[in-house]
Write a protein that holds these residues in place. Structure first.
Motif, PDB file in Angstrom:
ATOM      1  N   GLY A 256       7.350  -7.901  11.524  1.00 26.17           N
ATOM      2  CA  GLY A 256       7.377  -8.481  10.187  1.00 26.17           C
ATOM      3  C   GLY A 256       6.503  -7.799   9.158  1.00 26.17           C
ATOM      4  O   GLY A 256       6.286  -8.337   8.070  1.00 26.17           O
ATOM      5  N   LEU A 257       5.996  -6.612   9.466  1.00 24.43           N
ATOM      6  CA  LEU A 257       5.115  -5.911   8.526  1.00 24.43           C
ATOM      7  C   LEU A 257       5.906  -5.436   7.315  1.00 24.43           C
ATOM      8  O   LEU A 257       6.948  -4.802   7.456  1.00 24.43           O
ATOM      9  CB  LEU A 257       4.457  -4.724   9.220  1.00 24.43           C
ATOM     10  CG  LEU A 257       3.362  -3.983   8.449  1.00 24.43           C
ATOM     11  CD1 LEU A 257       2.162  -4.888   8.217  1.00 24.43           C
ATOM     12  CD2 LEU A 257       2.942  -2.727   9.213  1.00 24.43           C
ATOM     13  N   GLU A 258       5.415  -5.739   6.124  1.00 26.29           N
ATOM     14  CA  GLU A 258       6.082  -5.352   4.886  1.00 26.29           C
ATOM     15  C   GLU A 258       5.254  -4.292   4.158  1.00 26.29           C
ATOM     16  O   GLU A 258       4.018  -4.360   4.155  1.00 26.29           O
ATOM     17  CB  GLU A 258       6.260  -6.562   3.965  1.00 26.29           C
ATOM     18  CG  GLU A 258       7.210  -7.623   4.517  1.00 26.29           C
ATOM     19  CD  GLU A 258       8.648  -7.145   4.560  1.00 26.29           C
ATOM     20  OE1 GLU A 258       9.005  -6.227   3.792  1.00 26.29           O
ATOM     21  OE2 GLU A 258       9.434  -7.694   5.370  1.00 26.29           O
ATOM     22  N   PRO A 259       5.899  -3.306   3.520  1.00 21.56           N
ATOM     23  CA  PRO A 259       5.140  -2.263   2.811  1.00 21.56           C
ATOM     24  C   PRO A 259       4.416  -2.828   1.601  1.00 21.56           C
ATOM     25  O   PRO A 259       4.892  -3.758   0.941  1.00 21.56           O
ATOM     26  CB  PRO A 259       6.226  -1.266   2.394  1.00 21.56           C
ATOM     27  CG  PRO A 259       7.493  -2.060   2.363  1.00 21.56           C
ATOM     28  CD  PRO A 259       7.356  -3.095   3.435  1.00 21.56           C
ATOM     29  N   ALA A 260       3.272  -2.252   1.316  1.00 20.32           N
ATOM     30  CA  ALA A 260       2.486  -2.665   0.160  1.00 20.32           C
ATOM     31  C   ALA A 260       3.058  -2.051  -1.108  1.00 20.32           C
ATOM     32  O   ALA A 260       3.657  -0.968  -1.085  1.00 20.32           O
ATOM     33  CB  ALA A 260       1.036  -2.217   0.329  1.00 20.32           C
ATOM     34  N   ALA A 261       2.868  -2.756  -2.220  1.00 22.84           N
ATOM     35  CA  ALA A 261       3.178  -2.159  -3.515  1.00 22.84           C
ATOM     36  C   ALA A 261       2.188  -1.033  -3.766  1.00 22.84           C
ATOM     37  O   ALA A 261       1.050  -1.055  -3.289  1.00 22.84           O
ATOM     38  CB  ALA A 261       3.074  -3.210  -4.609  1.00 22.84           C
TER      39      ALA A 261
END
Length: 365
Positions: free
Chosen positions: A262-267
């Protein structure tokens, strides 16, 4: 030990994907309201031979934290400092130190034995140093490093020429000593069994699995070689640990990377990271955030001293240094290229964040 790599044939798109995910995993781009102890526990270990830099590494990942908060965590023993991996100082949660050392000590001891012999430190010297340290510190006492080394000298053990450092290092590796509450600018030492009152007890496969799971959660995406280098485990142990942890993986550019579910990329953002920050030091291959052409400017002369870095959109874009007085902090930047007005504005925000952490206004020069 394996050497870390600054350069590899990784395309820019892959580099940006990896670093965007790492900025999230490491809580650089998304600091939380966790306490200092909770942040260190999440990060598992924070490289800390440069203690002021390590304090900022932890602080920038804990929303609203101040340098005084980190100091209080060290003074209370909520966070401890020792040599759990790679022969290098780290901040760790106190309950994790013992079982980490049981995993990493055998390999570290092999590398240290040659140096100890070269310094003329005998087994009798170590036994005397142990007795001396226990007698001086038992009953909950702490002593400054210079005072404790003076006791070794009084017991007939020379401490000059790096001998003192290696006596303390070996006692820490043996689970006798740990850094205690700082005495101003002076480090102190305490007995592990008295300063750490509630150690966790992991052994065998359970310890390997915990090691891998904690690393992947806070450093992913990372390769098995990254993990082996960072942890002081052999590559075989690292692969076994990742298997036990049932770590999720993805493939990019012919490499397999392990990361949390579930890791999402940072802005994209702009950060002022201290030297030795885990964003670089958490990996054997540092080519994702750092182009090979700029590596000599991060570790000038290959001397092992990492400069603080300017990170723009997940990529290292320059270095910086600070000078701090009681009234202000001045941040002097050395970018690798021309900075846009947007980047300069972002650096201003990053400097103000640093100033709030230090408790003084901060300005960019």
């Amino acid at each position: 030990m394996q050497r870390a790599s600054f350069g590899a044939d990784v395309d820019l798109r892959t580099r940006r994907e990896l670093t965007a995910l790492r900025l999230t995993a490491q809580r650089v781009a998304s600091p939380t309201t966790a306490t200092i102890a909770e942040t260190v526990r999440y990060l598992f270990a924070v490289q800390a031979q440069d203690l002021p830099g390590a304090r900022w590494s932890v602080g920038l990942r804990s929303r609203g934290a101040t340098d005084a908060d980190v100091g209080a965590a060290l003074a209370s023993g909520a966070v401890v400092r020792s040599w759990p991996m790679r022969g290098t100082l780290h901040l760790v949660a106190p309950e994790d130190l013992g079982w980490m050392l049981r995993l990493t000590r055998p390999r570290q001891a092999t590398f240290a034995a040659t140096r100890r012999r070269a310094l003329g430190i005998t087994d009798d010297d170590m036994a005397t140093a142990r007795r001396t340290a226990v007698a001086a510190l038992e009953g909950g006492r702490v002593e400054r490093r210079d005072v404790l080394l003076g006791r070794f000298e009084g017991a007939g053990i020379p401490t000059t020429g790096q001998r003192g450092y290696h006596l303390l290092w070996n006692l820490a590796q043996d689970g006798v000593l740990v850094f205690g509450p700082p005495d101003g600018a002076h480090p102190t030492f305490a007995l592990v069994e008295e300063w750490i009152r509630a150690p966790r007890d992991f052994e065998g496969d359970e310890a390997l699995g915990e090691f891998a799971a904690r690393y992947v959660a806070s450093r992913g995406p990372a390769t098995d070689r990254d993990f082996a280098w960072w942890s002081s485990l052999t590559l075989g142990q690292a692969r076994r640990a990742l298997e036990i942890a049932q770590a999720r993986s993805i493939e990019r550019g012919g490499e397999r990377y392990y990361l949390a579910e579930g890791l999402e990329p940072a802005a994209r953002g702009i950060q002022l990271l201290p030297g030795f920050d885990e964003f670089l030091l958490g990996y054997q291959d540092r080519s994702a955030p750092l182009s090979a052409e700029f590596a000599p400017r991060i570790v000038p002369g290959g001397n092992g001293i990492f400069q603080p870095t300017i990170v723009v959109g997940g990529l290292v874009a320059g270095t910086w240094r600070r000078s701090t007085s009681a009234r202000a902090a001045t941040v002097e930047i050395e970018p690798f290229g021309e900075l846009s007005s947007t980047t300069r504005a972002g650096l201003g925000r990053a400097a103000r964040h640093l100033g709030r952490f230090l408790g003084v206004p901060a300005i960019i020069r």
